[in-house]
Scaffold this active site. Structure first.
Site, PDB file in Angstrom:
ATOM      1  N   SER A  38       0.795  -1.227   0.000  1.00 56.87           N
ATOM      2  CA  SER A  38       0.000   0.000   0.000  1.00 56.87           C
ATOM      3  C   SER A  38       0.827   1.276   0.000  1.00 56.87           C
ATOM      4  CB  SER A  38      -0.938   0.012   1.213  1.00 56.87           C
ATOM      5  OG  SER A  38      -1.914  -0.989   1.085  1.00 56.87           O
ATOM      6  N   ASP A  63     -17.614   1.341  -1.878  1.00 58.08           N
ATOM      7  CA  ASP A  63     -16.675   0.312  -1.413  1.00 58.08           C
ATOM      8  C   ASP A  63     -17.438  -0.648  -0.508  1.00 58.08           C
ATOM      9  OD1 ASP A  63     -14.760  -1.285  -0.334  1.00 58.08           O
ATOM     10  OD2 ASP A  63     -13.467   0.331   0.373  1.00 58.08           O
TER      11      ASP A  63
END
Length: 852
Positions: free
Chosen positions: A328, A352
């Site tokens: 990430s 999401d």
């Protein structure tokens, strides 16, 4: 009488003839002697005189003193000291066993020294001067000097010896010296420097010792000594003093270096800290390390085996050689690419529900998290994988490659150390060159999804990540990193600083930089790194990350059930302070687990030391951190995130073209409405898959994804070669002994269907797991108590073929993607809801997915 006279005349004639012949012969011989004398004394005088002088005069090289290596504050990292050695010419020493027996009465010669000397005699000329024993103390040297007449062929000499007083600290930066080998002689001869190394036994082998060898070595001097026929010195005729090597001052701060090394403890990993304003490397950590003093006079067998056979590989320079997936920590650069390339605005929000569906395969968030309506700011703060999964196909691997290449990913940074690895920044062209099999050369759209979250084929060095972080902190101004701060001239004593001019400027818009930097600042304030930086006296910015090492083949990841060396890597990248960065840090803890709980606290200690040491402040103790990068966000912090996101959105809306915005809104609403009503097939003639759904933001969505680190879904299809530390990045299919999969970090086949690390499109959902309700974070609730539009949408239906669609279209897949989130007016604070794009699967209905 007559006969007698006749005989006497004949005798006289013969005598004259003989006399003439004899005189002529003598004349010829004398002429030959004169000619030879002329040849030797006149014609060949210069050459013979030189040879005579060489027989009479011995030219003795005088090795120079090697330059010292110091840190930025003048602390010595490498230096020299005088020591005495015993050197022996075997041809003049006679029987070696008797010599050793006799010398032991004067100076102790250990059995190991005796064995080593005999081995050298077997490998060298009997007339070469070989070292019998090193490091005699003053008493031993004086005692032998008094008895030297008893040992012909043995000589006491003084020489410089290299010492590394800091031991293992910064060993991979400083490097070490070793005996000159045959390959070193060849290199010196090719460079025309062989003459300068006569009398020198050692040369730089690793680190700064090797890279800056020319400056550190100096120039060899000489001494002309008149000797007798027996080789004994008579007098010194001429002397040219050697020029000592230059002292080199590094940019490394030893205090910062030791703080970082101690922060790792017994964990393996790497850390690089850079000053963004100058490009100077402030700390360069590779753990575990080694003691370079072992190599000065040749490492012994036991020490070599201990270092070489260690499973921790202490000799490998991890920041320079090790290539890793960075997880990430790659997301801020992907976000910047999306903004700069115009693929998505910071205010655009997607739903999401905890996963991103592509071609019938679900790519899930880590830890079962579902964040509801998510914009770019929030996606970075909470590390939403779904948001960045959806960015991958929109950007495309080639565009992402070209953009992030500017930050130094997959490129040689040019640091002043040898052996830097390039790593892998994937693209379609790279894959064609990396594989010989044509089937493996093809790039699949699903592979871009993994690449967008820092996994897949991505394989970067920690130095590249630190350089990219420093470039981002410096608003896109790229400076080549360097370790040498200045060089001191040994003759004048003046320091010559190394240049640090910027190489180039990446054209980045200020408003886009503000979005990404603001989100990284909130990662530290209220996001995944908030615990590690709690109570900091400065405002930092950063991003946590966790990268997978091997394939679970569809199973759920449980750290306790996995061998320690197969657990996920923990990462952190960031800079501080936010407004005027003075330090940029990137680090990895191999098999450490979660970036927030393992890597971020190390970065906090490093930044505390560097930013607070000059103010006399005691760096605060780093608090304990939760064991997840995606832990629940503080409510107070969430309100701050929402307010900041709203402010950024209003600014972005003011800059955006109103007509384009309206057109985009209308199109998004229409597509979402159609998808929500149908619950299945796309509504265009060219639609291939119906992934539409009526689910709204925060509605019911599939739960139970496999646990994973920092936004990396555990069920994502990934090609899974071993990604453990220090895998070479230049051999796509090179076997790695002792590593699962036996693959290098560059590549493997696109995967095996149904495996965690594959990309062949099998749905990687965990069987038997029922969907569960996911509550949206409070940060996205309306400040006035209103519900965000679309939040009450119906659950997604079963995908089907749209009757108006192309008859060749593939049947729709069952989906729970929240398309209803785009219904109605834009969300509060100017945030816009954007439906997820309809993405066509690969032929055959199976998406080929990359490594995660």
């Amino acid at each position: 009488m007559f006969e007698f006279k006749k005989t006497g005349l004949q005798q006289k004639q013969r005598f004259r003839l003989r006399a003439w012949v004899g005189g002529l012969f003598a004349l010829i011989c004398f002429g030959a002697l004169v000619g030879r004398f002329w040849l030797l004394q006149v014609d060949r005088y210069e050459g013979l005189s030189e040879r005579a002088d060489r027989n009479r005069i011995a030219v003795v090289p005088i090795p120079p003193r090697r330059g010292d290596i110091l840190d930025r504050n003048g602390v010595v990292l490498a230096r020299n000291y005088r020591t005495y050695t015993l050197e022996v010419v075997p041809a003049n020493a006679g029987n070696l066993d008797k010599l050793f027996e006799a010398m032991t009465q004067v100076v102790y010669i250990s059995p190991a020294d005796q064995r080593r000397f005999k081995r050298k005699v077997a490998e060298s000329s009997r007339y070469a001067s070989l070292v019998l024993r090193n490091n005699l103390n003053e008493t031993e040297a004086a005692w032998f000097a008094a008895h030297a007449f008893q040992f012909p062929g043995v000589e006491l000499r003084a020489r410089w010896v290299r010492e590394y007083p800091q031991g293992t600290s910064a060993a991979h930066v400083v490097g070490y010296i070793g005996r000159i080998a045959d390959n070193d002689v060849e290199d010196l001869d090719a460079a025309g420097e062989l003459g300068n190394y006569r009398g020198t036994e050692n040369i730089g082998k690793k680190g700064v010792e090797k890279t800056w060898e020319a400056e550190l070595h100096g120039k060899t001097g000489l001494e002309e000594v008149e000797i007798t026929a027996g080789g004994r010195p008579v007098r010194t005729l001429r002397r040219i003093d050697p020029v000592p090597g230059s002292d080199i001052q590094l940019s490394i701060d030893l205090g910062l270096q030791k703080v970082a090394e101690e922060a790792f403890g017994n964990q393996r990993g790497a850390l690089v800290a850079i000053d963004p304003d100058t490009g100077e490397v402030l700390a360069f950590v590779s753990q575990p390390s080694f003691d370079p003093n072992l190599f000065v006079d040749g490492i012994d067998v036991d020490s070599w085996r201990m270092l070489n056979d260690s499973p921790d590989h202490p000799l490998i320079n991890r920041p320079l050689y090790g290539t890793y997936p960075i997880g990430s920590t790659y997301k801020p650069f992907v976000a910047m690419a999306a903004l700069e390339l115009g693929k998505r605005r910071a205010t655009d929000r997607i739903a999401d529900p905890g996963y991103f569906e592509f071609g019938g395969q679900k790519f899930r968030n880590a830890g079962g998290a579902a964040y509801g309506p998510t914009d770019m700011h929030k996606a970075i703060v909470v590390s939403s994988d779904t948001y960045f999964f959806s960015l991958g196909p929109e950007l495309g691997v080639n565009a992402l490659h070209d953009f992030t290449k500017q930050f130094g990913f997959g490129q040689i940074t040019g640091i002043d150390l040898e052996g830097e690895k390039r790593g892998v920044l994937p693209s379609t062209e790279w894959k064609r060159k990396a594989y010989k099999d044509k089937d493996k050369q093809r790039w699949y759209a699903g592979e871009t999804i993994s690449v967008a979250v820092g996994q897949g084929y991505n394989a970067f060095t920690l130095l590249q990540l630190a350089q990219a972080t420093a470039t981002l902190a410096n608003d896109g101004l790229f400076r080549k990193p360097h370790l040498v701060h200045a060089i001191e001239d040994p003759r004048t004593g003046k320091y010559k600083p190394t240049p640090s001019a910027p190489d180039y400027q990446i054209p980045l818009h200020k408003e886009n930089l503000a979005v990404v930097k603001g989100a990284m600042a909130d990662v530290v304030k209220v996001g995944t790194a908030r615990q590690a930086f709690r109570g900091a006296a400065y405002q930092a910015a950063g991003k946590t990350g966790t990268a997978q090492v091997y394939s679970l083949r569809g199973a759920r990841y449980r750290a306790g059930a996995v061998d320690e060396r197969l657990r996920d890597h923990a990462l952190f990248m960031g800079f501080a302070p936010v407004e005027h960065p003075r330090i940029a840090v990137a680090l990895i803890v191999e098999n450490g687990g979660w970036g927030a709980s393992v890597a971020a606290p190390i970065a906090r200690k490093v930044e505390d030391y560097w930013l607070l040491k000059d103010h006399g402040q005691e760096p605060p103790r780093t608090p304990n951190v939760a064991a997840s990068d995606n832990a629940a966000i503080d409510h107070a912090g969430l309100n701050a995130v929402a307010s900041r996101a709203a402010a950024v959105a209003r600014k972005a809306d003011a800059l955006a073209d109103s007509e384009e915005a309206a057109e985009r809104d209308n199109g998004g609403l229409e597509n979402a409405d159609n998808g929500g009503r149908s619950g299945g097939g796309g509504n265009g003639n060219n639609a291939n898959v119906g992934t539409g759904s009526g689910a709204g933001a925060g509605s019911q969505g599939p739960g139970g994804p496999a646990l994973g680190p920092d936004g990396q879904p555990e069920s994502v299809g990934r090609v899974a070669p071993s990604r453990n530390m220090a895998v070479p990045a230049d051999a796509p299919n090179a076997p790695v002994p002792g590593r699962p999969g036996g693959m290098s970090s560059v590549g493997a086949a696109p995967g095996v269907p149904g495996t965690r690390n594959s990309g062949n499109g099998a749905a990687n959902t965990t069987p038997g797991v029922r969907p569960r309700a996911v509550r949206p974070p409070e940060a996205l609730s309306d400040p006035q108590g209103r519900t965000a539009p679309g939040s009450s949408g119906n659950a997604g239906g079963t995908g089907g073929v749209n009757p108006n669609a192309n008859p060749n279209a593939n049947p729709g897949a069952s989906s729970g993607v929240s398309r209803g989130t785009a219904l109605g007016a834009p969300a509060f604070g100017g945030l816009r809801e954007v439906p997820a794009r309809r993405l066509a699967p690969q032929p055959g209905g199976a998406a080929q997915q990359g490594r995660q």
